[in-house]
Motif scaffolding. Structure first.
Motif, PDB file in Angstrom:
ATOM      1  N   ALA A   1       0.281   5.062 -13.258  1.00 36.78           N
ATOM      2  CA  ALA A   1       1.552   4.659 -12.644  1.00 36.78           C
ATOM      3  C   ALA A   1       1.898   5.547 -11.454  1.00 36.78           C
ATOM      4  O   ALA A   1       2.295   5.060 -10.389  1.00 36.78           O
ATOM      5  N   VAL A   2       1.723   6.847 -11.618  1.00 41.02           N
ATOM      6  CA  VAL A   2       2.025   7.788 -10.538  1.00 41.02           C
ATOM      7  C   VAL A   2       1.104   7.523  -9.342  1.00 41.02           C
ATOM      8  O   VAL A   2       1.540   7.579  -8.183  1.00 41.02           O
ATOM      9  N   GLN A   3      -0.146   7.194  -9.604  1.00 42.13           N
ATOM     10  CA  GLN A   3      -1.084   6.922  -8.522  1.00 42.13           C
ATOM     11  C   GLN A   3      -0.732   5.613  -7.795  1.00 42.13           C
ATOM     12  O   GLN A   3      -0.860   5.529  -6.568  1.00 42.13           O
ATOM     13  N   PHE A   4      -0.278   4.614  -8.529  1.00 43.15           N
ATOM     14  CA  PHE A   4       0.199   3.389  -7.870  1.00 43.15           C
ATOM     15  C   PHE A   4       1.413   3.708  -6.995  1.00 43.15           C
ATOM     16  O   PHE A   4       1.534   3.197  -5.882  1.00 43.15           O
ATOM     17  N   ASP A   5       2.320   4.548  -7.507  1.00 46.52           N
ATOM     18  CA  ASP A   5       3.481   4.969  -6.705  1.00 46.52           C
ATOM     19  C   ASP A   5       3.033   5.696  -5.437  1.00 46.52           C
ATOM     20  O   ASP A   5       3.568   5.470  -4.359  1.00 46.52           O
ATOM     21  N   SER A   6       2.042   6.570  -5.590  1.00 45.79           N
ATOM     22  CA  SER A   6       1.520   7.296  -4.429  1.00 45.79           C
ATOM     23  C   SER A   6       0.918   6.327  -3.420  1.00 45.79           C
ATOM     24  O   SER A   6       1.146   6.457  -2.212  1.00 45.79           O
ATOM     25  N   ALA A   7       0.165   5.349  -3.915  1.00 44.67           N
ATOM     26  CA  ALA A   7      -0.428   4.355  -3.018  1.00 44.67           C
ATOM     27  C   ALA A   7       0.664   3.607  -2.260  1.00 44.67           C
ATOM     28  O   ALA A   7       0.529   3.352  -1.055  1.00 44.67           O
TER      29      ALA A   7
ATOM     30  N   ARG B   1       3.672   4.733  -1.419  1.00 47.86           N
ATOM     31  CA  ARG B   1       4.198   5.637  -0.377  1.00 47.86           C
ATOM     32  C   ARG B   1       3.217   5.764   0.780  1.00 47.86           C
ATOM     33  O   ARG B   1       3.612   5.699   1.944  1.00 47.86           O
ATOM     34  N   PHE B   2       1.941   5.961   0.470  1.00 45.22           N
ATOM     35  CA  PHE B   2       0.939   6.114   1.521  1.00 45.22           C
ATOM     36  C   PHE B   2       0.844   4.853   2.376  1.00 45.22           C
ATOM     37  O   PHE B   2       0.741   4.941   3.603  1.00 45.22           O
ATOM     38  N   LEU B   3       0.868   3.693   1.752  1.00 43.73           N
ATOM     39  CA  LEU B   3       0.796   2.442   2.516  1.00 43.73           C
ATOM     40  C   LEU B   3       2.013   2.284   3.415  1.00 43.73           C
ATOM     41  O   LEU B   3       1.898   1.839   4.551  1.00 43.73           O
ATOM     42  N   ASN B   4       3.170   2.656   2.906  1.00 41.29           N
ATOM     43  CA  ASN B   4       4.391   2.556   3.715  1.00 41.29           C
ATOM     44  C   ASN B   4       4.369   3.484   4.916  1.00 41.29           C
ATOM     45  O   ASN B   4       5.061   3.244   5.905  1.00 41.29           O
ATOM     46  N   HIS B   5       3.565   4.556   4.828  1.00 43.35           N
ATOM     47  CA  HIS B   5       3.453   5.510   5.931  1.00 43.35           C
ATOM     48  C   HIS B   5       2.175   5.315   6.742  1.00 43.35           C
ATOM     49  O   HIS B   5       1.842   6.138   7.600  1.00 43.35           O
ATOM     50  N   GLY B   6       1.433   4.250   6.446  1.00 46.09           N
ATOM     51  CA  GLY B   6       0.229   3.951   7.204  1.00 46.09           C
ATOM     52  C   GLY B   6      -0.959   4.831   6.882  1.00 46.09           C
ATOM     53  O   GLY B   6      -1.937   4.850   7.635  1.00 46.09           O
ATOM     54  N   GLU B   7      -0.918   5.539   5.780  1.00 45.25           N
ATOM     55  CA  GLU B   7      -2.018   6.429   5.381  1.00 45.25           C
ATOM     56  C   GLU B   7      -2.954   5.677   4.439  1.00 45.25           C
ATOM     57  O   GLU B   7      -2.959   5.893   3.224  1.00 45.25           O
ATOM     58  N   VAL B   8      -3.755   4.810   5.014  1.00 42.75           N
ATOM     59  CA  VAL B   8      -4.595   3.897   4.244  1.00 42.75           C
ATOM     60  C   VAL B   8      -5.642   4.648   3.421  1.00 42.75           C
ATOM     61  O   VAL B   8      -5.885   4.307   2.260  1.00 42.75           O
ATOM     62  N   GLY B   9      -6.271   5.648   3.991  1.00 44.20           N
ATOM     63  CA  GLY B   9      -7.292   6.399   3.260  1.00 44.20           C
ATOM     64  C   GLY B   9      -6.742   7.043   2.005  1.00 44.20           C
ATOM     65  O   GLY B   9      -7.360   6.981   0.938  1.00 44.20           O
ATOM     66  N   LYS B  10      -5.575   7.648   2.118  1.00 47.03           N
ATOM     67  CA  LYS B  10      -4.947   8.277   0.950  1.00 47.03           C
ATOM     68  C   LYS B  10      -4.527   7.224  -0.071  1.00 47.03           C
ATOM     69  O   LYS B  10      -4.620   7.449  -1.278  1.00 47.03           O
ATOM     70  N   ALA B  11      -4.062   6.074   0.407  1.00 49.31           N
ATOM     71  CA  ALA B  11      -3.682   4.989  -0.499  1.00 49.31           C
ATOM     72  C   ALA B  11      -4.902   4.506  -1.278  1.00 49.31           C
ATOM     73  O   ALA B  11      -4.826   4.276  -2.494  1.00 49.31           O
ATOM     74  N   ARG B  12      -6.021   4.365  -0.585  1.00 52.84           N
ATOM     75  CA  ARG B  12      -7.249   3.932  -1.250  1.00 52.84           C
ATOM     76  C   ARG B  12      -7.694   4.947  -2.307  1.00 52.84           C
ATOM     77  O   ARG B  12      -8.098   4.567  -3.408  1.00 52.84           O
ATOM     78  N   ASP B  13      -7.572   6.229  -1.994  1.00 50.40           N
ATOM     79  CA  ASP B  13      -7.910   7.273  -2.981  1.00 50.40           C
ATOM     80  C   ASP B  13      -7.019   7.160  -4.217  1.00 50.40           C
ATOM     81  O   ASP B  13      -7.496   7.263  -5.353  1.00 50.40           O
ATOM     82  N   ALA B  14      -5.731   6.965  -3.996  1.00 49.62           N
ATOM     83  CA  ALA B  14      -4.788   6.853  -5.108  1.00 49.62           C
ATOM     84  C   ALA B  14      -5.113   5.632  -5.975  1.00 49.62           C
ATOM     85  O   ALA B  14      -5.049   5.703  -7.210  1.00 49.62           O
ATOM     86  N   LEU B  15      -5.484   4.532  -5.342  1.00 50.61           N
ATOM     87  CA  LEU B  15      -5.833   3.332  -6.106  1.00 50.61           C
ATOM     88  C   LEU B  15      -7.116   3.513  -6.904  1.00 50.61           C
ATOM     89  O   LEU B  15      -7.241   3.001  -8.015  1.00 50.61           O
TER      90      LEU B  15
END
Length: 91
Positions: A39-45, A47-61
């Motif tokens: 759940a926390v990782q989905f939340d992180s994804a 936030r990252f997507l909302n800030h345009g940080e696609v690489g970090k979002a992919r890591d979180a997913l």
């Protein structure tokens, strides 16, 4: 005409809520922990997507998928949702 896909950040947030709901009904501490991490990782994804940080979002997913798909969590639908969302986000 192709149907429009939902916003990945909204989808990630929805799955975070589902994982959190499952964690609240966990049958043991290990299951609760694994689902909470997912759940926390989905939340992180989200936030990252909302800030345009696609690489970090992919890591979180990826992490969300690993934890949700673990034997401890026993949440294959949530793991599959993370993998599907990961595939929908450009590398």
């Amino acid at each position: 005409m192709q149907p429009e896909l939902p916003d990945p950040a909204v989808t990630a947030s929805t799955w975070a809520n589902r994982a959190r709901a499952l964690a609240n009904r966990a049958v043991c501490d290990d299951q609760e922990h694994a689902l909470t991490v997912a759940a926390v990782q989905f939340d992180s994804a989200t936030r990252f997507l909302n800030h345009g940080e696609v690489g970090k979002a992919r890591d979180a997913l990826r992490i969300a998928s690993n934890y949700a798909g673990s034997e401890e969590a026993g949440a294959p639908r949530i793991a599959e949702a993370a993998r599907t969302l990961l595939a929908a986000i450009p590398a």
